[in-house]
Design a protein around this motif. Structure first.
Motif, PDB file in Angstrom:
ATOM      1  N   VAL A 156       6.628  -0.753   9.594  1.00 29.40           N
ATOM      2  CA  VAL A 156       5.121  -0.406   9.640  1.00 29.40           C
ATOM      3  C   VAL A 156       4.983   0.966   9.015  1.00 29.40           C
ATOM      4  O   VAL A 156       5.533   1.990   9.123  1.00 29.40           O
ATOM      5  N   LEU A 157       3.802   0.993   8.055  1.00 34.70           N
ATOM      6  CA  LEU A 157       3.686   2.113   7.262  1.00 34.70           C
ATOM      7  C   LEU A 157       2.463   2.773   7.741  1.00 34.70           C
ATOM      8  O   LEU A 157       1.484   2.180   8.455  1.00 34.70           O
ATOM      9  N   GLU A 158       2.029   3.905   7.653  1.00 33.36           N
ATOM     10  CA  GLU A 158       1.015   4.797   7.796  1.00 33.36           C
ATOM     11  C   GLU A 158       0.270   5.302   6.707  1.00 33.36           C
ATOM     12  O   GLU A 158       0.912   6.335   6.045  1.00 33.36           O
TER      13      GLU A 158
ATOM     14  N   ARG B  65      12.145 -14.457  10.721  1.00 35.35           N
ATOM     15  CA  ARG B  65      11.077 -15.302  10.013  1.00 35.35           C
ATOM     16  C   ARG B  65      10.204 -14.913   9.249  1.00 35.35           C
ATOM     17  O   ARG B  65       9.613 -13.685   9.132  1.00 35.35           O
ATOM     18  N   ARG B  66       9.488 -15.990   8.242  1.00 33.68           N
ATOM     19  CA  ARG B  66       8.491 -15.481   7.283  1.00 33.68           C
ATOM     20  C   ARG B  66       7.347 -14.947   8.009  1.00 33.68           C
ATOM     21  O   ARG B  66       6.769 -15.681   9.047  1.00 33.68           O
ATOM     22  N   GLY B  67       6.960 -13.697   7.769  1.00 35.24           N
ATOM     23  CA  GLY B  67       5.612 -13.346   8.281  1.00 35.24           C
ATOM     24  C   GLY B  67       6.172 -12.158   9.469  1.00 35.24           C
ATOM     25  O   GLY B  67       5.330 -11.568   9.768  1.00 35.24           O
TER      26      GLY B  67
ATOM     27  N   VAL C 124       0.848  -1.255  -0.031  1.00 29.14           N
ATOM     28  CA  VAL C 124      -0.052  -0.006   0.009  1.00 29.14           C
ATOM     29  C   VAL C 124       0.773   1.265  -0.169  1.00 29.14           C
ATOM     30  O   VAL C 124       1.888   1.107   0.309  1.00 29.14           O
ATOM     31  N   ASN C 125       0.393   2.248  -0.279  1.00 28.64           N
ATOM     32  CA  ASN C 125       0.872   3.516  -0.218  1.00 28.64           C
ATOM     33  C   ASN C 125       1.098   4.063   1.313  1.00 28.64           C
ATOM     34  O   ASN C 125       0.428   3.697   2.020  1.00 28.64           O
TER      35      ASN C 125
ATOM     36  N   SER D  24      -4.130  -3.976   7.255  1.00 30.64           N
ATOM     37  CA  SER D  24      -3.152  -4.921   7.517  1.00 30.64           C
ATOM     38  C   SER D  24      -1.972  -4.854   6.545  1.00 30.64           C
ATOM     39  O   SER D  24      -0.657  -5.134   7.188  1.00 30.64           O
ATOM     40  N   ARG D  25      -1.922  -4.515   5.723  1.00 26.34           N
ATOM     41  CA  ARG D  25      -0.844  -4.265   4.627  1.00 26.34           C
ATOM     42  C   ARG D  25       0.071  -3.183   4.909  1.00 26.34           C
ATOM     43  O   ARG D  25       1.224  -3.169   4.224  1.00 26.34           O
ATOM     44  N   GLN D  26      -0.432  -2.437   5.890  1.00 30.13           N
ATOM     45  CA  GLN D  26       0.719  -1.276   6.509  1.00 30.13           C
ATOM     46  C   GLN D  26       1.842  -1.802   7.129  1.00 30.13           C
ATOM     47  O   GLN D  26       2.705  -1.136   7.217  1.00 30.13           O
ATOM     48  N   GLN D  27       1.511  -3.186   7.681  1.00 27.52           N
ATOM     49  CA  GLN D  27       2.654  -3.936   8.277  1.00 27.52           C
ATOM     50  C   GLN D  27       3.408  -4.692   6.896  1.00 27.52           C
ATOM     51  O   GLN D  27       3.026  -5.556   6.423  1.00 27.52           O
ATOM     52  N   VAL D  28       4.533  -4.400   6.696  1.00 25.91           N
ATOM     53  CA  VAL D  28       5.354  -5.056   5.805  1.00 25.91           C
ATOM     54  C   VAL D  28       6.280  -6.026   6.175  1.00 25.91           C
ATOM     55  O   VAL D  28       7.123  -5.922   7.252  1.00 25.91           O
TER      56      VAL D  28
END
Length: 397
Positions: free
Chosen positions: A101-103, A94-96, A78-79, A178-182
């Motif tokens: 953290v994006l905002e 680990r994977r995941g 996400v942007n 949730s995609r704000q967390q890379v």
């Protein structure tokens, strides 16, 4: 007086002619002696017998390009602006696991609007459901027309659809939130951080590179006559001529490494085409155990790998090869002379080379003083037990 002059002139001419003929005779005699001495010259050379021995095939290449099968970018979906970096460079994830953290300031507002739309759609659905239920009763008592019932039913179904759309929009925004967390795409170390805290990024931007270098890979072409000794899972010792293991990604050195004295185990993971199919050349894929953390995906020059599996072969010392292509040797004949002979060679182990044709077991090959050596030269051969050439060539006697 004239007679004495003529006699003197004759004596001078006789002496001159005698000197000329004597000089010619001496010159011819010297050439004959030199030729005889050259023919009788004997060299003292070192040599070794062609014998059957165990060969551990060794292959040296100018360079290998190590790569990792486990490298992937952590990408922004996400942007948004990076407000926190949770996994610094060099950290293991680990994977995941969350790395950034994006905002995105628009998402909370859109979520609030979506929740309001759900409440509105639920109210409209409840109203349409009550109306639909009432017209079901009226129709059963013949108190409502078919058209009125159909309109009530259509309004009810439309309200259900509207609620579904509102809920789907809310679910989509929840995913966006949730995609704000890379997160890390694989297990491994954070090798590179492409962006830092405070940076604004767009959807699809790579933010970090994650890689697992515990096992690295490289490919090497092998001639079919050498590949016949290879099998999947076969191990070889990998040796680097350059012991300066510079880091591209700045990964840590693992405990227990031996630094410049470290060797590595490489295992054949794949042979293409398979040995069951006819081919002049094959490509081998090798897996390198990098548990000590000395290596990284990059190009390394001057590398040799020697198989840990050996086979019997007729062999001579590598020092016996008379040319750089390993196609000829000098053989000591029974009459004491030297003969240059063409041979076909196979694998070598760094000290001995396999002879496929051109020599018989027990024949003696020269291992020293081959510069300027030619067919027919007489030589005395000193057998060298190790097969290695001495530090100095043989001297003429």
């Amino acid at each position: 007086m004239k007679r004495y002059f003529m006699v003197g002139l004759g004596i001078v001419l006789a002496i001159s002619l005698g000197a000329i003929f004597y000089g010619a005779w001496l010159n011819e005699r010297g050439e004959v002696q030199i030729t005889r001495r050259m023919e009788e010259r004997r060299l003292t050379l070192h040599g070794a017998k062609a014998a059957t021995r165990r060969i551990n095939p060794r292959l040296t290449v100018n360079a290998i390009n190590l790569f990792s099968n486990d490298m992937a970018d952590a990408v922004a979906l996400v942007n948004g602006r990076i407000v926190e970096v949770l996994a610094p460079k060099g950290s293991f994830v680990r994977r995941g696991d969350v790395i950034f953290v994006l905002e995105n300031e628009d998402i909370p507002l859109q979520r609030q609007e979506a929740e309001s739309n759900i409440l509105r759609a639920q109210a409209e659905l409840k109203k349409a459901e009550n109306n639909y239920t009432r017209y079901q009763i009226l129709k059963a008592n013949d108190a409502a027309s078919a058209q009125q019932f159909d309109e009530a039913e259509a309004a009810y179904l439309s309200a259900q659809s509207s609620l579904g759309v509102a809920e789907a929009k809310a679910a989509q925004l929840a995913v966006q939130e949730s995609r704000q967390q890379v997160v890390a795409p694989i297990d491994g170390k954070v090798l590179v951080l492409y962006r830092q805290q405070g940076a604004y990024v767009q959807e699809g931007t790579s933010l970090a590179l994650v890689g697992d270098f515990r096992f690295l890979y490289f490919t090497a072409p092998v001639a079919d006559e050498d590949a016949r000794y290879l099998t999947i899972g076969q191990e070889a010792e990998l040796v680097f001529q350059s012991k300066d293991f510079k880091k591209v990604y700045g990964t840590d050195y693992a405990a227990g490494n031996l630094g410049s004295r470290q060797t590595f185990t490489a295992t054949i993971a794949q042979i293409t085409p398979p040995l069951s199919e006819a081919a002049a050349m094959r490509n081998t894929l090798w897996q390198v155990d990098n548990q000590f953390g000395l290596l990284e995906p990059q190009t390394y020059g001057g590398v040799s790998f020697q198989s840990k599996r050996s086979h019997n072969a007729l062999a001579v010392p590598l020092a016996a090869m008379a040319d750089g292509a390993n196609t000829s040797v000098f053989v000591a004949k029974k009459d004491g002379t030297i003969e240059r002979r063409a041979v076909r060679t196979g694998t070598n182990d760094g000290s001995y080379i396999e002879v496929l044709s051109g020599l018989s077991e027990g024949e003696i090959v020269v291992t020293s003083g081959m510069e300027g050596l030619a067919d027919g030269v007489h030589a005395e051969i000193i057998l060298d037990e190790t097969g290695a050439a001495p530090s100095e060539g043989g001297a003429a006697q």
